[in-house]
Design an enzyme around this catalytic site. Sequence first.
Site, PDB file in Angstrom:
ATOM      1  N   ARG A  84      28.393  42.541  38.967  1.00  0.00           N
ATOM      2  CA  ARG A  84      27.942  41.807  37.783  1.00  0.00           C
ATOM      3  C   ARG A  84      29.028  41.800  36.707  1.00  0.00           C
ATOM      4  O   ARG A  84      29.709  42.817  36.503  1.00  0.00           O
ATOM      5  CB  ARG A  84      26.659  42.439  37.222  1.00  0.00           C
ATOM      6  N   ASP A  85      29.138  40.663  36.034  1.00  0.00           N
ATOM      7  CA  ASP A  85      30.073  40.563  34.911  1.00  0.00           C
ATOM      8  C   ASP A  85      29.622  41.497  33.790  1.00  0.00           C
ATOM      9  O   ASP A  85      28.438  41.608  33.485  1.00  0.00           O
ATOM     10  CB  ASP A  85      30.119  39.115  34.399  1.00  0.00           C
ATOM     11  N   ILE A  86      30.569  42.170  33.165  1.00  0.00           N
ATOM     12  CA  ILE A  86      30.250  43.138  32.120  1.00  0.00           C
ATOM     13  C   ILE A  86      29.708  42.466  30.859  1.00  0.00           C
ATOM     14  O   ILE A  86      29.007  43.090  30.061  1.00  0.00           O
ATOM     15  CB  ILE A  86      31.513  43.991  31.790  1.00  0.00           C
TER      16      ILE A  86
ATOM     17  N   ASN B 159      38.839  30.438  37.094  1.00  0.00           N
ATOM     18  CA  ASN B 159      39.883  30.042  36.151  1.00  0.00           C
ATOM     19  C   ASN B 159      41.250  30.411  36.698  1.00  0.00           C
ATOM     20  O   ASN B 159      41.419  31.428  37.371  1.00  0.00           O
ATOM     21  CB  ASN B 159      39.668  30.736  34.805  1.00  0.00           C
TER      22      ASN B 159
ATOM     23  N   HIS C 211      38.953  35.726  40.838  1.00  0.00           N
ATOM     24  CA  HIS C 211      37.511  35.977  40.796  1.00  0.00           C
ATOM     25  C   HIS C 211      36.789  34.657  40.681  1.00  0.00           C
ATOM     26  O   HIS C 211      37.196  33.782  39.915  1.00  0.00           O
ATOM     27  CB  HIS C 211      37.122  36.909  39.641  1.00  0.00           C
TER      28      HIS C 211
HETATM   29  P1  5GP Z   1      38.138  34.973  33.321  1.00  0.00           P
HETATM   30  O1  5GP Z   1      38.198  34.468  31.915  1.00  0.00           O
HETATM   31  O2  5GP Z   1      39.392  35.706  33.737  1.00  0.00           O
HETATM   32  O3  5GP Z   1      37.768  33.895  34.309  1.00  0.00           O
HETATM   33  O4  5GP Z   1      36.921  35.980  33.384  1.00  0.00           O
HETATM   34  C1  5GP Z   1      37.059  37.363  33.325  1.00  0.00           C
HETATM   35  C2  5GP Z   1      35.671  37.959  33.343  1.00  0.00           C
HETATM   36  O5  5GP Z   1      35.767  39.327  33.642  1.00  0.00           O
HETATM   37  C3  5GP Z   1      34.925  37.835  32.006  1.00  0.00           C
HETATM   38  O6  5GP Z   1      33.713  37.109  32.215  1.00  0.00           O
HETATM   39  C4  5GP Z   1      34.684  39.282  31.595  1.00  0.00           C
HETATM   40  O7  5GP Z   1      33.447  39.473  30.968  1.00  0.00           O
HETATM   41  C5  5GP Z   1      34.796  40.021  32.918  1.00  0.00           C
HETATM   42  N1  5GP Z   1      35.237  41.395  32.803  1.00  0.00           N
HETATM   43  C6  5GP Z   1      36.305  41.838  32.094  1.00  0.00           C
HETATM   44  N2  5GP Z   1      36.447  43.164  32.244  1.00  0.00           N
HETATM   45  C7  5GP Z   1      35.439  43.569  33.063  1.00  0.00           C
HETATM   46  C8  5GP Z   1      35.068  44.834  33.592  1.00  0.00           C
HETATM   47  O8  5GP Z   1      35.675  45.876  33.329  1.00  0.00           O
HETATM   48  N3  5GP Z   1      33.984  44.868  34.407  1.00  0.00           N
HETATM   49  C9  5GP Z   1      33.277  43.733  34.740  1.00  0.00           C
HETATM   50  N4  5GP Z   1      32.224  43.882  35.550  1.00  0.00           N
HETATM   51  N5  5GP Z   1      33.619  42.518  34.249  1.00  0.00           N
HETATM   52  C10 5GP Z   1      34.677  42.442  33.430  1.00  0.00           C
END
Ligand code: 5GP
Length: 122
Positions: free
Chosen positions: A32-34, A91, A104
């Site tokens: 799950r996203d944090i 992204n 991701h």
């Molecule tokens: P991006 O902008 O790179 O596509 O998305 C990165 C995602 O990673 C964001 O939605 C953010 O909330 C998530 N994220 C960042 N750090 C962590 C973490 O330590 N654990 C989890 N589960 N998600 C994270």
Amino acid sequence: MAYDDDNIFAKILRDEIPCDKVHETEHALAFRDINPQTPVHVLVIPRGRYESMDDFSTGASDAEIADFIRAVGEVARMMGVVDDGYRILANHGRDGHQEVPHLHIHIFGGKNLGRMIKPVDK
Ligand code: 5GP
């Protein structure tokens, strides 16, 4: 650009920091996203050292690609969002606003997500 082994998802893969895991396969991990943007917001990542879809699509093996894509579909089914619908998003780079430099795929669901993207200035 060289893969950054200190990125947060690399640390999750090495069990150096925790995650709320929902699924794992030979080549993929889903958690799950944090900072969830929707009721269902899960990230699916490959176990391999890939920065984004760019190097994954050129450098990953067929087995890694098949396993990763199948994991995305499986997680959506596990999350119960297939019937009502969901969105996947990955992204890449600056214009894509990629924050974490490990590939991701976001799975968003659990509510009406509206139109795909907001109009932006061209
Ligand atoms: P991006 O902008 O790179 O596509 O998305 C990165 C995602 O990673 C964001 O939605 C953010 O909330 C998530 N994220 C960042 N750090 C962590 C973490 O330590 N654990 C989890 N589960 N998600 C994270």
